[in-house]
Design an enzyme around this catalytic site. Structure first.
Site, PDB file in Angstrom:
ATOM      1  CG  ASP A   1     -14.055  -6.549  -1.783  1.00  0.00           C
ATOM      2  OD1 ASP A   1     -13.819  -6.740  -3.151  1.00  0.00           O
ATOM      3  OD2 ASP A   1     -13.011  -7.646  -2.001  1.00  0.00           O
TER       4      ASP A   1
ATOM      5  CG  ASP B   1     -13.112  -8.069  -7.192  1.00  0.00           C
ATOM      6  OD1 ASP B   1     -13.038  -7.136  -7.255  1.00  0.00           O
ATOM      7  OD2 ASP B   1     -13.792  -7.074  -5.910  1.00  0.00           O
TER       8      ASP B   1
END
Length: 175
Positions: free
Chosen positions: A125, A144
């Site tokens: 991330d 995401d």
């Protein structure tokens, strides 16, 4: 006409999924290559930061001790979308499912091939908004974002009565 609608829908699903997977893989590669052991990269006057983190959990770091479950869920979602593709006639639904498919495949790749190991890999991330450490909102990635947008679009399509077969419920049927 139904065959043509089906082909358009499957093409839209495939293109959306491929664009997301390619963007996700490329951005994760660049972030790992350029931001490892580096301070966060501040963009847009601090509205966005690129900061490398690795997430063993799901969205918002939920289920960090259940990492092995996420690849199974991803495979089920991928299988369901593949099954749905045979019946798909709606391009908007195809885009929604393509975004979800691309996001699921992107994060599944991390779960399968990244450390600490097969089926328990941590997802890369790197996008943080308003702070470099995810203080105001969870740190996320392209996959995401695509998952969230695809689910939001699917909900909107469902609420407005658009069906996956290309038909639309009458307003009286939705109430």
């Amino acid at each position: 006409m139904p065959v043509r609608a089906s082909r358009r829908a499957v093409t839209a699903l495939t293109v959306a999924a491929l664009v997301i997977v390619l963007a996700d893989v490329l951005t994760k590669y660049l972030v790992v290559a350029k931001l490892s052991d580096q301070p966060p990269l501040r963009l847009l006057g601090g509205a966005v930061y690129f900061t490398l983190t690795r997430n063993s959990g799901a969205a918002f770091s939920l289920g960090t001790h259940l990492t092995f479950v996420f690849p199974v869920v991803s495979l089920l979602v991928i299988g369901w979308i593949g099954w749905m593709a045979r019946r798909l006639r709606s391009v908007p639904w195809a885009v929604a499912l393509g975004l979800v498919l691309g996001g699921a495949v992107g994060n599944l790749g991390d779960r399968l091939f990244r450390a600490p190991g097969f089926l328990i890999g941590h997802v890369v991330d790197f996008i943080s908004v308003f702070s470099p450490d995810g203080h105001y909102f969870a740190i996320f990635n392209v996959a995401d974002s695509a998952l969230c947008c695809g689910v939001a679009l699917a909900i909107l399509l469902e609420i407005t009565g658009r069906r996956r077969d290309g038909t639309r419920l009458a307003k009286s049927d939705r109430d």
